[in-house]
Design an enzyme around this catalytic site. Structure first.
Site, PDB file in Angstrom:
ATOM      1  N   CYS A 211       0.804  -1.227   0.000  1.00  0.00           N
ATOM      2  CA  CYS A 211       0.000   0.000   0.000  1.00  0.00           C
ATOM      3  C   CYS A 211       0.833   1.271   0.000  1.00  0.00           C
ATOM      4  O   CYS A 211       0.292   2.358  -0.203  1.00  0.00           O
ATOM      5  CB  CYS A 211      -0.935   0.000   1.211  1.00  0.00           C
ATOM      6  SG  CYS A 211      -2.097  -1.387   1.234  1.00  0.00           S
ATOM      7  N   HIS A 290      12.588   1.569   5.324  1.00  0.00           N
ATOM      8  CA  HIS A 290      12.300   0.160   5.043  1.00  0.00           C
ATOM      9  C   HIS A 290      12.788  -0.688   6.209  1.00  0.00           C
ATOM     10  O   HIS A 290      13.943  -0.590   6.607  1.00  0.00           O
ATOM     11  CB  HIS A 290      13.024  -0.245   3.752  1.00  0.00           C
ATOM     12  CG  HIS A 290      12.448  -1.440   3.069  1.00  0.00           C
ATOM     13  ND1 HIS A 290      12.242  -2.635   3.718  1.00  0.00           N
ATOM     14  CD2 HIS A 290      12.038  -1.634   1.788  1.00  0.00           C
ATOM     15  CE1 HIS A 290      11.731  -3.513   2.862  1.00  0.00           C
ATOM     16  NE2 HIS A 290      11.590  -2.935   1.692  1.00  0.00           N
ATOM     17  N   HIS A 375      -2.847  19.815   6.520  1.00  0.00           N
ATOM     18  CA  HIS A 375      -3.754  18.714   6.175  1.00  0.00           C
ATOM     19  C   HIS A 375      -2.975  17.400   6.221  1.00  0.00           C
ATOM     20  O   HIS A 375      -1.801  17.347   5.852  1.00  0.00           O
ATOM     21  CB  HIS A 375      -4.364  18.927   4.793  1.00  0.00           C
ATOM     22  CG  HIS A 375      -4.977  20.287   4.617  1.00  0.00           C
ATOM     23  ND1 HIS A 375      -6.190  20.623   5.181  1.00  0.00           N
ATOM     24  CD2 HIS A 375      -4.527  21.401   3.985  1.00  0.00           C
ATOM     25  CE1 HIS A 375      -6.469  21.882   4.883  1.00  0.00           C
ATOM     26  NE2 HIS A 375      -5.480  22.377   4.167  1.00  0.00           N
ATOM     27  N   HIS A 379      -2.909   6.898   5.150  1.00  0.00           N
ATOM     28  CA  HIS A 379      -3.386   5.731   4.395  1.00  0.00           C
ATOM     29  C   HIS A 379      -4.579   5.081   5.080  1.00  0.00           C
ATOM     30  O   HIS A 379      -4.508   4.705   6.254  1.00  0.00           O
ATOM     31  CB  HIS A 379      -2.252   4.726   4.237  1.00  0.00           C
ATOM     32  CG  HIS A 379      -2.708   3.378   3.759  1.00  0.00           C
ATOM     33  ND1 HIS A 379      -3.460   3.207   2.612  1.00  0.00           N
ATOM     34  CD2 HIS A 379      -2.540   2.135   4.280  1.00  0.00           C
ATOM     35  CE1 HIS A 379      -3.716   1.922   2.452  1.00  0.00           C
ATOM     36  NE2 HIS A 379      -3.176   1.251   3.454  1.00  0.00           N
ATOM     37  N   HIS A 408     -14.646   4.914   4.807  1.00  0.00           N
ATOM     38  CA  HIS A 408     -16.084   4.660   4.856  1.00  0.00           C
ATOM     39  C   HIS A 408     -16.698   4.589   3.459  1.00  0.00           C
ATOM     40  O   HIS A 408     -17.489   3.697   3.163  1.00  0.00           O
ATOM     41  CB  HIS A 408     -16.774   5.765   5.670  1.00  0.00           C
ATOM     42  CG  HIS A 408     -18.255   5.597   5.796  1.00  0.00           C
ATOM     43  ND1 HIS A 408     -19.149   6.116   4.873  1.00  0.00           N
ATOM     44  CD2 HIS A 408     -19.001   4.961   6.741  1.00  0.00           C
ATOM     45  CE1 HIS A 408     -20.377   5.804   5.241  1.00  0.00           C
ATOM     46  NE2 HIS A 408     -20.318   5.116   6.369  1.00  0.00           N
ATOM     47  N   ASN A 412     -10.499   0.320   1.655  1.00  0.00           N
ATOM     48  CA  ASN A 412      -9.046   0.384   1.487  1.00  0.00           C
ATOM     49  C   ASN A 412      -8.732   0.166   0.005  1.00  0.00           C
ATOM     50  O   ASN A 412      -8.793  -0.950  -0.491  1.00  0.00           O
ATOM     51  CB  ASN A 412      -8.375  -0.689   2.350  1.00  0.00           C
ATOM     52  CG  ASN A 412      -6.855  -0.668   2.233  1.00  0.00           C
ATOM     53  OD1 ASN A 412      -6.286   0.016   1.378  1.00  0.00           O
ATOM     54  ND2 ASN A 412      -6.198  -1.418   3.086  1.00  0.00           N
TER      55      ASN A 412
END
Length: 480
Positions: A211, A290, A375, A379, A408, A412
């Site tokens: 993702c 990572h 802002h 994720h 919502h 995802n």
């Protein structure tokens, strides 16, 4: 204390500016007191040291030229587009459970588990699954997976090209990312073929990066735009659901069925100075870390077969703890030195030193990122992910509203979710000129990546925004 902290933040942030103003004021005062004799003496001094003056001037010009020629090119985000599936692909909770039961692949315990996950997930009743998943049994073929990929990718790109009036043949770089579906020819080649892009195109296809791959793709495009002059790059992010649903009964693998939904984004980047006048944002920072050298982090989101030979992605119980460590590393060691004012950095360092050398047992100071970011696009990996980051970063509900509402409304959507969140913020009319946006992406491996954008103008939603027909209904109350 609040006002003392704000005052110290202002002083440390604007210290150089204040010093410059002070120096200019001193120079002006001294100059105002000079008479003709002083000016004549200054001219004589310059004549006596002519060689030094010329040498200094040449060095200054050369240094300025080298700086201008070697400084990184500015990267502009001209516009972006998020794919919105047709209404016939909506999947309610009840329909999802009924479809799952009719496949015959799940026992009652697994069906009950998935129903509980759905109810606690933060997903609404209007998320989307691909057409192939609406059939009984599901059509999990390569052809169906290609059809989903084409609908999402071409849908996002068609809208992007229409909104920006950019000719596809002017694109110099294509970066495509999809973790689990990587056919031959590649999805990036599919884009080249569809839009008949030029033969000299630099195309890249990123797979298996989870993702967080959308930010990795932006980083790759940024580096390529530093070496290619006056060109455009498109970055396309999606995840394919058709071929990657799990049809087994292992609990740790069933979660993916409940959270992941259809979605995709296309982003147009430019290094042309002429595009600054129409671009929405300017790229400020990208930082990546990572944790793949750690075995638990490496396996916390792991594609494998269960005991019955069914392939799925297993999510470990340590996932949230590992995500927290990855986020901490990303913001403390990498991002904070780049964006935080000196006042916040000093407070953080002070607590670390107090604990290390004086055994003060003081909780580590959490920097106030609300001072530098207007802002936040976190994720939308799941309700627990958003909850954890909201708590760790000490954010207010309004700061995570875009993430919760995206989860919502669309579920995802993997690496594209941060763009649905930015589109939500724009649709609410909240982004003003000069605002900074922080996008945070977490993904398998395990990786945490951050990208910072600065708004070049008041950002309005682009035509055919995914929130166009429903923004008036949001925000809504979700499960916490």
């Amino acid at each position: 204390m609040k006002y003392v902290k704000l005052a110290s933040h202002f002083l440390t942030t604007n210290l150089l500016k204040l010093l410059l103003i002070l120096v200019i004021a001193v120079i002006v005062i001294e100059a105002s007191q000079m008479n003709l004799d002083h000016i004549h003496q200054l001219q004589l001094q310059l004549c006596y040291h002519l060689v030094s003056v010329i040498t200094s001037s040449v060095i200054l010009v050369l240094a300025s030229t080298i700086y201008i020629m070697t400084r990184p090119k500015s990267i502009y985000l001209v516009d972006y587009s998020c794919y919105k599936p047709p209404n016939n692909l909506k999947m309610t909770y009840q329909k999802f459970i009924n479809q799952s039961r009719l496949t015959g692949a799940f026992d009652e315990s697994s069906l009950e588990f998935q129903h509980k996950i759905l109810e606690r997930s933060g997903l609404g009743e209007q998320t989307y699954l691909p057409e192939a998943m609406h059939f009984i049994p599901p059509r999990l073929s390569m052809a169906a997976a290609r059809e989903e990929a084409e609908q999402v990718i071409f849908g996002a790109l068609d809208n992007l090209f229409a909104n920006t009036n950019v000719n596809p043949k002017d694109i110099g770089i294509v970066v495509m990312n999809s973790s689990l579906f990587n056919p031959i020819p590649s999805l990036s080649s599919m884009i080249v073929n569809k839009y008949k892009l030029r033969g000299s195109i630099k195309s890249y296809n990123l797979g298996g990066m989870g993702c967080s791959a959308g930010v990795i793709a932006i980083d790759l495009a940024k580096d390529l735009l530093q070496v290619q002059k006056n060109t455009y790059a498109i970055v396309v992010s999606t995840e394919n659901i058709t071929k990657n649903g799990y049809l087994g009964n292992k609990k740790s693998m069933l979660v993916q069925n409940c959270l992941f939904r259809v979605g995709g984004s296309a982003v147009l980047l430019s290094n042309k100075s002429s595009d600054k006048c129409r671009a929405k944002y300017k790229l400020v920072h990208i930082v990546r870390n990572h944790m793949g050298s750690n075995d638990k982090a490496y396996r916390c989101a792991y594609q494998e077969e269960d005991d019955a030979g069914k392939v799925g992605v297993s999510l470990s119980k340590e996932l949230m703890a590992i995500a927290g460590v990855a986020l901490k590393t990303n913001i403390t060691a990498l991002l904070s030195p780049l964006v935080l004012p000196i006042s916040e950095q000093l407070l953080f360092i002070a607590t670390v030193l107090a604990n290390k050398f004086f055994n003060a047992k003081v909780n580590p100071y959490i920097p106030n990122f609300k001072l530098v970011f207007d802002h936040f696009c976190i994720h939308a990996g799941g309700r627990s992910v958003i909850d954890e980051l909201e708590k760790n970063l000490k954010l207010l509900p309004v700061h995570v509203e875009a993430s919760r509402m995206t989860l919502h409304r669309f579920g995802n959507t993997s690496s594209s979710s941060i763009w649905y969140e930015l589109a939500y913020t724009e649709a609410k009319g909240r982004i003003q000129k000069g605002n900074r946006v922080w996008q945070i992406a977490l993904g398998s491996g395990f990786k945490c990546n951050s990208v910072v954008w600065e708004a070049l103008r008041k950002a309005k939603p682009s035509p055919s925004s995914p929130w166009e027909d429903c923004i008036h209904r949001y925000p809504v109350q979700t499960v916490h």
